[in-house]
Scaffold this active site. Structure first.
Site, PDB file in Angstrom:
ATOM      1  N   CYS A 333       0.618   0.526  -3.457  1.00  9.81           N
ATOM      2  CA  CYS A 333      -0.350  -0.282  -3.785  1.00  9.81           C
ATOM      3  C   CYS A 333      -0.701  -1.331  -2.789  1.00  9.81           C
ATOM      4  CB  CYS A 333      -0.174  -1.192  -5.287  1.00  9.81           C
ATOM      5  SG  CYS A 333      -1.421  -1.593  -6.050  1.00  9.81           S
ATOM      6  N   HIS A 430       2.311   3.537  -8.722  1.00 12.44           N
ATOM      7  CA  HIS A 430       3.651   2.716  -9.154  1.00 12.44           C
ATOM      8  C   HIS A 430       4.543   3.887 -10.047  1.00 12.44           C
ATOM      9  CE1 HIS A 430       2.413  -1.104  -7.822  1.00 12.44           C
ATOM     10  NE2 HIS A 430       1.254  -1.131  -8.392  1.00 12.44           N
TER      11      HIS A 430
END
Length: 483
Positions: A333, A430
């Site tokens: 991310c 994630h």
């Protein structure tokens, strides 16, 4: 309205989240339809709920303990700190803007309507709702308009049990002090207390329990010993990272810089559970270990600010040295965005820095954009052709030549980037290490034979062990009778 009990703490990190998760599993095992609820949470460790919004990761775990889908209504107000003075405000799963100090204190009374609406939805069809407070009710400077602790308890007429952490010391003073400080109206909501994280012979604390009851008039619901199962559950608060220490050297060292606004660090939990892997959290002022085989740049609530912090610590130079030694790097991310040549933020979404040079380890660039991506996804690893399940929570659009070698395939589009030599990787996903077969292949590519652990099963087993420990140490019948 469903029956409910609220667990408030004498401070942060006393174990409320895990305790509620364990009690959710206890109630489920007893055949009750139980649901978790936390009016207000402050955490950058967010999850994407099953109905598609953002909630605290702890409430996601508590829903798992209940055996029910997670919902935005289980955590209607989520604050995600992004600067020292302000947080992103999430209401019922959706971004509502930025909340700063005093402004948020003035806003809280308006949020009570959303909190109560969500509480009613969570309780619909449930036998029992287990509510978690935030911080401490003794922070009387924040009492006006409170929606997180006693303000909610009084408004919803929910009895309160106080949780004290004996491991940090001073638990008698914490509980008695809380009793002393609370206004009479708030104090009347408390039905008793329990002690958490006790090490050793619990009978040695009998006099302590009696003293607390003598000073406060509150009954004891028991003493929870230090339970090993807790270490196998995802942690929500980054304070647990600050206490991490190096253990015996393992076959693979994974180094993780502790960025100031680190987010979704439970991405690392499946790696921590691998017997041949040691995850080393590197605090500010410390160097990345030279023996690390993999460096993970984790998610962050503020990519640009944490990139500046990374440089201030000299980790950028150490990262280059790590790569020259043949080491691998994975950015997740915000960490993925840092790996590129440049990050642009023309609208000032993250702050005053509108353009910054990245680490240059991947040939990509990121443009920050107002639209936030929040979704659960099913994907396929293009590195190892294995299925992945994860979630995305990010702003920004990334492009560049290295995107031609994607990390994963999500439906009809690609995700992430991989360097030509395959040693630098980045992804917006994630939770990738929760996929057992992918994790085993990933570790094998780094020269380590992964265990045969099923991570999701290990979390379920830990919840069951936690529930057994709570059944053995607490007056569960007395607790549930409060509702």
């Amino acid at each position: 309205m469903a029956r409910a009990i609220m667990f408030q703490g004498t401070g942060s990190d006393v174990g409320k989240s895990v305790l509620v998760a364990g009690l959710c599993r206890v109630a489920r095992n007893r055949g009750l339809k139980v649901r978790p609820f936390k009016p207000q949470n402050m955490s950058n460790n967010a999850a994407v709920s099953d109905d598609g919004g953002e909630i605290g990761r702890a409430q996601w775990l508590q829903a798992l303990a209940c055996g029910v889908p997670s919902s935005v209504h289980m955590n209607p107000v989520l604050l995600k700190p992004q600067t020292d003075m302000g947080s992103q405000l999430i209401v019922q799963g959706q971004v509502r803007g930025e909340a700063r100090g005093r402004y948020y204190q003035e806003l809280k009374p308006q949020l009570m309507a959303a909190v109560m609406e969500s509480f009613a939805k969570v309780g619909d069809g449930a036998d029992l709702v287990l509510v978690e407070g935030a911080g401490s009710p003794a922070e009387i400077n924040l009492r006006a308009g409170d929606i997180a602790n006693m303000g909610f308890a009084i408004h919803a007429d929910v009895p309160v049990v106080l949780v004290g952490d004996i491991d940090r010391g001073g638990v008698i003073a914490s509980l008695v002090g809380t009793h002393t400080i609370l206004p009479q109206e708030d104090r009347a909501m408390v039905r008793g207390f329990l002690i958490n994280k006790f090490r050793g012979d619990i009978s040695l604390f009998d006099d302590g329990l009696a003293a607390i009851t003598r000073f406060t008039g509150w009954r004891s619901f028991g003493v929870v010993p230090w339970l090993k199962a807790v270490s196998r559950l995802p942690a929500e608060d980054s304070v647990v990272l600050e206490r991490a220490v190096r253990g015996d050297k393992k076959a693979l060292i994974v180094a993780v810089p502790m960025l100031p606004r680190i987010a979704n660090f439970d991405d690392l939990d499946p790696l921590k559970a691998e017997p041949a892997v040691e995850v080393v959290m590197v605090p500010p002022g410390s160097s990345l270990p030279a023996d690390a085989g993999l460096v993970v740049l984790p998610g962050t609530k503020s990519t640009i600010a944490d990139l500046l912090a990374l440089r201030e610590n000299g980790w950028d130079r150490e990262l280059v040295a790590h790569v020259k030694r043949g080491g691998h790097v994975l950015g997740i991310c915000g960490g993925f965005q840092m790996l590129g040549r440049r990050i642009s933020d023309p609208a000032g979404i993250e702050g005053n820095v509108r353009d910054i040079e990245g680490l240059g380890l991947l040939d990509i660039e990121t443009m920050m954009e107002p639209e936030k991506v929040v979704r659960n996804v099913e994907a396929v690893s293009l590195l190892h052709d294995e299925p992945l399940e994860g979630y995305e929570i990010h702003i920004g659009r990334t492009s560049g030549p290295d995107m031609a070698r994607p990390f994963a395939r999500i439906g009809d589009h690609d995700d992430g980037a991989v360097s030509p030599d395959g040693r630098i990787m980045g992804t917006y996903l994630h939770g990738v290490f929760s996929a057992d077969r992918f994790r085993h292949h990933f570790l094998r590519a780094l020269g380590v034979e992964g265990g045969q652990m099923n991570y999701r099963e290990s979390v379920e087993e830990a919840l069951d062990e936690l529930a057994e420990g709570l059944e053995a140490s607490l007056d569960i019948d007395g607790l549930f009778a409060l509702a």
